[in-house]
Design a protein around this motif. Structure first.
Motif, PDB file in Angstrom:
ATOM      1  N   THR A 162       1.001  -1.087   0.292  1.00 59.43           N
ATOM      2  CA  THR A 162       0.043   0.078   0.128  1.00 59.43           C
ATOM      3  C   THR A 162       0.798   1.267   0.010  1.00 59.43           C
ATOM      4  N   ALA A 163       2.024   1.300   0.312  1.00 61.02           N
ATOM      5  CA  ALA A 163       2.750   2.778   1.041  1.00 61.02           C
ATOM      6  C   ALA A 163       3.623   2.760  -0.885  1.00 61.02           C
ATOM      7  N   ARG A 164       4.043   1.408  -0.606  1.00 66.81           N
ATOM      8  CA  ARG A 164       4.520   1.632  -2.132  1.00 66.81           C
ATOM      9  C   ARG A 164       3.468   2.526  -3.745  1.00 66.81           C
ATOM     10  N   THR A 165       2.250   1.964  -3.084  1.00 64.84           N
ATOM     11  CA  THR A 165       1.309   2.530  -4.060  1.00 64.84           C
ATOM     12  C   THR A 165       0.958   3.755  -4.206  1.00 64.84           C
ATOM     13  N   TRP A 178       3.415   6.159  -5.667  1.00 63.91           N
ATOM     14  CA  TRP A 178       3.456   6.311  -6.822  1.00 63.91           C
ATOM     15  C   TRP A 178       2.487   7.149  -7.393  1.00 63.91           C
ATOM     16  N   GLY A 179       1.535   6.840  -6.405  1.00 63.24           N
ATOM     17  CA  GLY A 179      -0.216   7.416  -7.088  1.00 63.24           C
ATOM     18  C   GLY A 179       0.348   9.558  -6.745  1.00 63.24           C
ATOM     19  N   ALA A 180       1.168   9.715  -5.060  1.00 60.80           N
ATOM     20  CA  ALA A 180       1.555  11.232  -5.076  1.00 60.80           C
ATOM     21  C   ALA A 180       2.619  11.565  -6.375  1.00 60.80           C
ATOM     22  N   ALA A 191      11.568  14.464  -5.019  1.00 61.87           N
ATOM     23  CA  ALA A 191      12.258  13.707  -3.792  1.00 61.87           C
ATOM     24  C   ALA A 191      11.132  12.357  -2.874  1.00 61.87           C
ATOM     25  N   LEU A 192      10.542  12.560  -3.451  1.00 59.09           N
ATOM     26  CA  LEU A 192       9.407  11.198  -3.385  1.00 59.09           C
ATOM     27  C   LEU A 192       9.875   9.894  -4.281  1.00 59.09           C
ATOM     28  N   VAL A 193       9.964   9.559  -5.716  1.00 60.97           N
ATOM     29  CA  VAL A 193      10.880   9.028  -6.477  1.00 60.97           C
ATOM     30  C   VAL A 193      12.195   8.546  -5.290  1.00 60.97           C
ATOM     31  N   ILE A 248      10.731   1.543   7.653  1.00 60.99           N
ATOM     32  CA  ILE A 248       9.633   2.476   7.660  1.00 60.99           C
ATOM     33  C   ILE A 248       8.929   3.398   6.858  1.00 60.99           C
ATOM     34  N   ALA A 249       8.206   2.032   5.664  1.00 65.09           N
ATOM     35  CA  ALA A 249       7.734   2.986   4.777  1.00 65.09           C
ATOM     36  C   ALA A 249       6.054   2.394   5.266  1.00 65.09           C
ATOM     37  N   ARG A 250       5.022   3.804   4.872  1.00 62.65           N
ATOM     38  CA  ARG A 250       4.174   3.906   5.520  1.00 62.65           C
ATOM     39  C   ARG A 250       3.373   5.003   4.974  1.00 62.65           C
ATOM     40  N   PHE A 251       1.957   5.137   4.129  1.00 68.00           N
ATOM     41  CA  PHE A 251       1.508   5.854   3.324  1.00 68.00           C
ATOM     42  C   PHE A 251       1.436   7.973   3.391  1.00 68.00           C
ATOM     43  N   GLU A 252       1.746   7.665   5.028  1.00 68.40           N
ATOM     44  CA  GLU A 252       1.188   8.844   5.338  1.00 68.40           C
ATOM     45  C   GLU A 252       2.762  10.183   5.016  1.00 68.40           C
ATOM     46  N   TYR A 253       3.936   9.236   4.823  1.00 65.88           N
ATOM     47  CA  TYR A 253       5.287  10.794   3.960  1.00 65.88           C
ATOM     48  C   TYR A 253       4.452  10.869   2.619  1.00 65.88           C
ATOM     49  N   PRO A 254       4.066  10.283   1.546  1.00 62.43           N
ATOM     50  CA  PRO A 254       3.462  10.915   0.693  1.00 62.43           C
ATOM     51  C   PRO A 254       2.941  11.740   0.941  1.00 62.43           C
ATOM     52  N   VAL A 255       1.428  11.371   1.405  1.00 61.89           N
ATOM     53  CA  VAL A 255       0.463  12.221   1.682  1.00 61.89           C
ATOM     54  C   VAL A 255       1.086  13.421   2.394  1.00 61.89           C
ATOM     55  N   LEU A 256       1.591  13.973   3.240  1.00 58.63           N
ATOM     56  CA  LEU A 256       2.608  14.240   3.856  1.00 58.63           C
ATOM     57  C   LEU A 256       3.054  15.583   3.121  1.00 58.63           C
TER      58      LEU A 256
END
Length: 493
Positions: A37-40, A43-45, A91-93, A104-112
């Motif tokens: 989920t975090a990777r998806t 990449w969505g971000a 930076a996201l890539v 520490i891959a969590r989906f919150e980081y790309p949202v932030l």
């Protein structure tokens, strides 16, 4: 309060899309159950940021305002927003593979990151003191969390805490300055402030101008102090080395790129917009801040043993060079700033991408001494890092040389020859620590063994950034032309 018009929606559409996308990605992360989920979402971000960049470019360079005059879009905002979006996407890539390896891959980081980028876009388009503050705080609150995202690491949590405390102090200074400006001009909108100050400095026929209110000047100084913190300019730089060193390396890459672009753009909007008529007052402040930043960036980095701390002082110096263009207070100066930030982005992205590719015990390389003999073990990465270092030092014919050339020429045209000479001298001193890294890579014996395996996406960022740095001289008009058009919109061109 008047309702939002449909015309306003069209003008703020990229920001609306980014905000809705952030909420959508957040919901996807909350309800997603897959292990990837975090990777998806990451990449969505990246996709969302790329789509937003296309939407921004579709806005064109026409001057348009929305939200009762608090939001403005023009050629300058389009140019700087695209740079900020590209910096955030890069930076996201760079973060995806690192966070997975560090567990520490969590989906919150790309949202932030998406929310921070939304704040950057609001900063760049701010046309009032209130819009300026809302955008600035939206960016800052998200970045405070990003700095301490590795919550089990003491250095990361310390970096986030330092950034938060000092950021709150700078926000207070900026708010105090904004309140003074409002109190003495009776306006918060940039256009209304400009009109009030123009009336106060009106020529009465005898060649003399009425001096601006002392309260306005004091307020302006506090506003400059708050903005100087965001670009880590001296003497408001104290957070930069510690936060750069303590934050996870991909987060440091984010701090070094996109927020600096947005903050410099806001700096230009404020001083070249509502306070354009007070150039005699703020120019001397910017000159001093620029000289101090260039000097500290040149001398303080020499003694560093940490690569991230060296890059922190390097970024302070680079912001000093960019402020040379602002000190000129002219269209040529703003052109130099826009071009400088456009060329600063690929150099920074390539450097941090290379550090992420060089891992020791699962962690990106940080000690400068570990780069010894890199040309023998990783010749491709050594060559790319050498290009980035030469460019940051301002060695022709690489892109970094032309960035410095344009801001120094603008300063000379504005009569600030001493500032330009000091900038050149600081650049010569700074070249020492960039060349020291190249010497280590090509003339010293290897001392460590780096782990095998490189992310394809990170290598792509490095390759593209290096290509832009090297090939800029072949097609300089691709960036110089848009930079000139962007600057022209701020000066009625």
């Amino acid at each position: 309060m008047t309702p939002i018009q449909m015309a306003d929606v069209g003008i703020i559409l990229p920001e609306l899309f980014l905000a809705v996308s952030a909420m959508g990605l957040l919901m996807l992360g909350v309800f997603g159950r897959g292990r990837d989920t975090a990777r998806t979402i990451a990449w969505g971000a990246v996709l969302v940021l790329a789509i937003t960049a296309v939407m921004v470019m579709g806005m064109g360079g026409e001057v348009r305002v929305a939200m009762n005059g608090q939001f403005r879009t023009d050629g300058f905002t389009v140019f700087m927003k695209v740079l900020a979006l590209l910096g955030a996407a890069a930076a996201l890539v760079l973060s995806i593979d690192y966070f997975e390896r560090a567990k520490i891959a969590r989906f919150e980081y790309p949202v932030l990151v998406v929310l921070a980028t939304l704040g950057m876009m609001l900063m760049i388009s701010a046309n009032s003191l209130m819009a300026l503050y809302v955008g600035l705080e939206l960016q800052s609150l998200a970045l405070y969390v990003c700095a301490s995202f590795h919550r089990d690491d003491v250095r990361s949590t310390e970096a986030g805490l330092k950034y938060f405390v000092l950021g709150a102090l700078s926000s207070g200074m900026l708010l105090y300055g904004a309140s003074l400006v409002y109190g003495f001009t009776g306006a918060t909108g940039f256009d209304a402030i400009a009109a009030a100050l123009h009336h106060g400095g009106e020529n009465h026929g005898d060649g003399a101008h009425t001096l601006p209110s002392v309260g306005v000047v004091v307020g302006l100084v506090f506003v400059i102090a708050g903005l100087a913190f965001k670009v880590s300019a001296v003497p408001f730089h104290m957070w930069t080395p510690d936060v750069y060193e303590g934050a996870p390396t991909p987060v440091t890459a984010l701090f070094a790129a996109a927020p600096k672009i947005a903050a410099i753009a806001l700096f230009v909007r404020v001083l070249a917009g509502p306070f354009e008529h007070l150039v005699a007052q703020w120019q001397q402040v910017i000159v001093l801040v620029s000289i101090a930043s260039m000097a500290l960036g040149a001398f303080a980095a020499i003694s560093q043993s940490s690569m991230k701390r060296l890059l922190a002082y390097s970024s302070i110096g680079h912001m000093g060079y960019a402020l040379v263009g602002l000190a000129a207070g002219s269209q040529a100066g703003v052109t130099g700033i826009a071009l400088y930030m456009a060329l600063y982005l690929p150099m920074t992205a390539a450097t941090f991408g290379i550090l992420l590719c060089l891992r020791i015990d699962g962690q990106p390389v940080d000690r400068i001494s570990d780069l010894a003999g890199l040309s023998r073990t990783r010749p491709g990465l050594a060559a790319a890092l050498a290009v980035a270092m030469f460019s940051m030092a301002g060695i022709p014919p690489l892109a970094g040389f032309f960035g410095k050339l344009y801001v120094f020429l603008a300063a000379i045209e504005a009569g600030l020859t001493t500032l330009a000479v000091l900038g050149v001298l600081a650049s010569v001193v700074g070249a020492y620590y960039y060349l020291r890294i190249i010497k280590l890579m090509y003339f010293d014996e290897p001392t460590v063994q780096f782990e095998a395996g490189q992310s394809t996406a990170v290598v792509a960022v490095i390759s593209l950034s290096t290509a832009v740095t090297v090939l800029f001289i072949a097609m300089p008009s691709a960036l110089i032309g848009p930079a000139r058009l962007a600057a022209a919109t701020l000066f009625g061109g």
